[in-house]
Design an enzyme around this catalytic site. Structure first.
Site, PDB file in Angstrom:
ATOM      1  N   GLY A  84       0.918  -1.273  -0.154  1.00 35.68           N
ATOM      2  CA  GLY A  84       0.083   0.085  -0.017  1.00 35.68           C
ATOM      3  C   GLY A  84       0.621   1.331   0.004  1.00 35.68           C
ATOM      4  N   ASP A  85       0.246   2.470  -0.296  1.00 29.19           N
ATOM      5  CA  ASP A  85       0.928   3.411  -0.355  1.00 29.19           C
ATOM      6  C   ASP A  85       1.662   4.028   0.841  1.00 29.19           C
ATOM      7  OD1 ASP A  85      -1.653   4.390   0.370  1.00 29.19           O
ATOM      8  OD2 ASP A  85      -1.822   5.880  -1.043  1.00 29.19           O
TER       9      ASP A  85
END
Length: 484
Positions: A230-231
């Site tokens: 995920g970012d």
């Protein structure tokens, strides 16, 4: 020397960086906006056709950008649920972001499992509108036919990795992405399939969770694809944060996260227990009010922008002549006061000047984030350095006050594509492990972020006095609401 690529598929664009495997130096980069999607009759702003991510990826990678690249890592926006049918086709557009349609579903799920504490114990977080488990509940109630057709559940980075590999039978994810779904527990490292069934109404296939240094696979052309993440986790990895480091993000709302060796189960639900991209843990505490408190104050005072508000605040002194702003303009999560409003205390004739209110807004925002830091410290998380992110981190009024209010050294990194860099670093790690040159327990050591370093120094005592002034007003106004 080799080269690797990291791609970050954000809500609006794809960014690709090509990096040297040994140093992390960015050699070249590409960028493309996602195609604009006009919602159809039933469309919503948070409904996105995942093909848009692939189209912008192709555009960003144009012009031979990936020539000579040996491995690719993928970072993508968190909380983007891609439901697939048994043939691997999307059942409906991806549901992205904090989908307001799912707020009722979140409350529904909390009650169904027996309350906030039960969820914190089960998966390390309490359902919120953004999480996949909540979107599943919304789909089961609002789109039962789509829910019935849903056979496979992927996150945005899972789906992109799967597409890059040619849609193989095996579908994978990583600990970081899985920990934000609401049906995988960072503490146990396992899925809670019963929670998927509770939300969706039936079981669904979930991607295999692979290790931080593992490869998801290799393309027919021989390009290695790492696990992806995920970012948030990718940005932390790109920044190079480790034990003793915390990251404070200044958006409209705020967040505080830190690296910790174990998952934190928080019965109050203030801590969201995520996993990071290295095998460690990433407890997160959020506040609903950060830069929005500054923008509201700027409008009230009639100043045109945050830079002007900062200049005004610098004309005041620490403590803002006794003015204290509790910046709970949208209610608050830390402390848990969802229905409250902001409070301005300490009004005296001498304090009723624009510069003092401006200063109180900055101090109130930072003290609210210091409360969030204290939640983590209270659970044994070591905080020696605080990385400060967001455009507001560059403001003099923030930089002058933050070290003393946080009681720690503050690092302000230069703006860079840290999520894409983190994805590239993950690719270099997986490549090195596959070649036998890197240890799966130790990621490659890359150059640290170029940054300003701000120490509390002699201002520490003054900052702690300002903090105590804030705490006193908070306790008088909301007695017992905050228990770190």
């Amino acid at each position: 020397m080799g080269i690797v690529a990291g791609l970050d598929s954000a809500p609006d664009f794809t960014r690709i960086v090509v990096c040297d495997t040994d140093t992390g130096a960015v050699l070249r980069q590409g960028y493309a906006q996602h195609p604009v999607q006009a919602p159809d009759g039933g469309g919503r702003p948070s409904d996105v056709d995942p093909q848009a991510w692939l189209l912008s990826l192709g555009e960003a990678a144009g012009g031979g950008l990936l020539e000579g690249v040996q491995a690719i890592g993928v970072s993508a926006q968190a909380n983007a649920l891609v439901p697939l049918d048994s043939q691997g086709n999307t059942v409906r557009p991806a549901m992205t972001g904090g989908d307001k349609r799912a707020q009722v579903a979140a409350a529904d799920l909390i009650d169904a499992l027996g309350g906030r504490e039960a969820w914190a114990q089960a998966v390390g977080c309490v359902p919120q509108a953004a999480q996949s488990v909540t979107k599943l509940r919304w789909m089961a109630r609002s789109e039962p036919e789509n829910a019935a057709r849903t056979a496979v559940l992927l996150q945005a980075h899972d789906w992109l990795v799967w597409q890059l590999l040619g849609r193989p039978v095996r579908r994978t994810t990583d600990r970081g992405g899985a920990s934000g779904t609401g049906y995988w527990a960072a503490a146990t490292g396992g899925y809670r399939a019963d929670l998927v069934e509770m939300a969706l109404g039936h079981q669904a296939m979930l991607p295999e969770v692979i290790g931080p240094a593992d490869a998801a696979g290799t393309t027919p052309e021989g390009l290695l694809i790492s696990a992806g993440t995920g970012d948030t986790m990718a940005a932390a990895f790109g920044l190079g944060i480790g034990l003793g480091d915390a990251v404070v993000s200044l958006g409209a709302s705020g967040s505080v996260m830190a690296v910790h060796p174990e998952a934190l189960v928080d019965q109050s639900g203030m801590i969201t227990s995520l996993a990071d991209a290295t095998g460690m843990h990433l407890p997160v505490v959020t506040t609903l009010n950060a830069v929005r408190a500054l923008r509201g104050t700027a409008e009230l005072l009639g100043v045109p922008d945050l830079e002007s508000l900062s200049d005004l605040a610098m004309k005041s002194t620490p403590g803002a002549h006794g003015l204290v702003l509790l910046p709970y303009l949208e209610g608050e999560r830390t402390p848990n006061l969802p229905h409250t409003a902001g409070t301005l205390a300490g009004l005296r004739r001498e304090s009723m000047k624009p510069e003092h209110l401006a200063r109180a807004a900055f101090e109130g925002m930072l003290c609210g984030l210091a409360d969030a830091l204290d939640v983590l410290r209270g659970r044994g998380v070591e905080v020696r350095r605080v990385f400060l992110l967001g455009q507001a981190a560059e403001l003099p009024a923030v930089q002058s006050a933050a070290p003393a209010l946080f009681g720690a050294q503050v690092i302000v990194p230069q703006p860079a594509d840290y999520a894409a860099i983190g994805a590239a670093r993950q690719a270099a790690w997986a490549l090195g492990v596959s070649q036998g040159t890197l240890d799966p327990r130790n990621p490659p050591v890359w150059q640290g972020a170029v940054a300003q370093v701000l120490d509390p120094g002699e201002d520490l005592a003054v900052g702690q006095a300002v903090r105590q002034q804030y705490v006193s007003v908070r306790e008088q106004t909301h007695p017992g609401a905050f228990r770190p």
